[in-house]
Design an enzyme around this catalytic site. Structure first.
Site, PDB file in Angstrom:
ATOM      1  N   ARG A 101     -33.081  -2.606 -41.891  1.00 17.75           N
ATOM      2  CA  ARG A 101     -32.977  -1.341 -41.168  1.00 17.75           C
ATOM      3  C   ARG A 101     -33.439  -0.148 -41.994  1.00 17.75           C
ATOM      4  NH1 ARG A 101     -27.260  -1.816 -37.734  1.00 17.75           N
ATOM      5  NH2 ARG A 101     -27.786  -3.735 -36.615  1.00 17.75           N
TER       6      ARG A 101
ATOM      7  N   ASP B 271     -19.710  10.029 -30.193  1.00 17.93           N
ATOM      8  CA  ASP B 271     -20.199   8.975 -31.070  1.00 17.93           C
ATOM      9  C   ASP B 271     -20.779   9.653 -32.304  1.00 17.93           C
ATOM     10  OD1 ASP B 271     -20.797   5.778 -30.459  1.00 17.93           O
ATOM     11  OD2 ASP B 271     -22.048   6.602 -32.044  1.00 17.93           O
TER      12      ASP B 271
END
Length: 279
Positions: free
Chosen positions: A36, A148
């Site tokens: 990632r 979030d």
């Protein structure tokens, strides 16, 4: 060519992620983290992870790169009507109990918080279910706060557009009333109707913040399949933070594999993975 993440740089990154986000990053996640973050190395034109760490930990890096790190390391898995028994309990048990508590202040809206809302399926499910309740009871109204830490998933949630296959768990009644079909037959999509989108306020929030800064107390918190990424100490601290923003008698819904057993919190279990703040 992918850069290799050394043990030293992994340790530096995992400690930083834990300190800033509360997320435990064991050595088993090295491959995932390498894959990632290599995208970030390429975007920043950095040669290796040592350079990346040096930049990330600088004042400029914390300001500019932190949001990209968060988007890279957080896991966002959700569905419409995930763990459907929770929504049955919400309508059939929690709402009547809360309405009884609120009978002397009937004009106040029910406030519900989707904490760790990911791409929005959970708060939109809430909105569908509560809209049905409001249709049957004209004195009932509600607001939903959805938060979030990842800006990437919040962008998706705000847009409220989903591939057609995502709505498999949604009942036909809800589909007809609350979902709009796109016109592109090659890429079939749906969008949540404007009336429901207006019911939800999306915002970015880090659970490690000392003060969540919520504008109002809430009656119900859904925080499902989030705390599994934290260690026990962080979990207990977070639950006690939640309690400070939850009205007396309010409910906390956790994920199917999460529990407050053994923790010192003001919550009492009332059903599997469902807790209530009674004092």
């Amino acid at each position: 060519m992918q850069a290799t993440l050394s043990q030293k740089d992994f340790d530096r990154l995992s400690q930083f992620i834990y300190n800033e986000l509360g997320i435990k990053m064991p050595s088993s996640k090295t491959t995932m983290l390498t894959g990632r973050l290599n995208k970030r190395l390429r975007a920043l034109r950095l040669k290796n992870f040592t350079e990346y760490c040096d930049f990330l930990f600088s004042d400029k890096g914390k300001e500019e790169e932190m949001v990209h790190l968060i988007n890279a390391v957080t896991t966002n898995k959700t569905d419409f009507f995930r763990e459907p028994s929770h929504f049955d309990y919400l309508v059939n048990t929690a709402l009547p109990e809360l309405e009884e508590l609120r009978r002397y202040e009937p004009r106040r809206k029910l406030r519900i918080w989707s904490a760790g809302c990911s791409t929005g399926e959970e708060p939109y499910t809430m909105a569908m279910v509560l809209a049905e309740v409001a249709e049957q009871n004209k004195s009932f109204s509600f607001d939903i706060l959805a938060t979030d830490i990842s800006t990437r998933v919040l962008d998706v949630a705000r847009r409220a557009v989903y591939p057609m296959e995502r709505i498999d768990p949604v009942d036909n009644l809800y589909r007809r009333k609350y979902l709009l079909r796109g016109k592109d037959k090659q890429n079939p999509q749906i969008r949540i109707v404007p009336e429901l989108r207006k019911k939800i306020r999306f915002g970015r929030l880090n659970f490690m913040a000392a003060d969540f800064g919520l504008p109002e107390m809430v009656d119900i918190i859904f925080c499902r399949n989030v705390i599994i990424y934290f260690d026990k100490q962080t979990q207990e601290q977070l639950m006690n933070k939640f309690s400070r923003y939850l009205n007396r008698g309010g409910y906390l819904f956790l994920g199917h594999s999460e529990s407050l057993h053994g923790y010192q919190t003001p919550f009492t279990q009332v059903a599997p993975t469902i807790y209530r703040k009674l004092q």
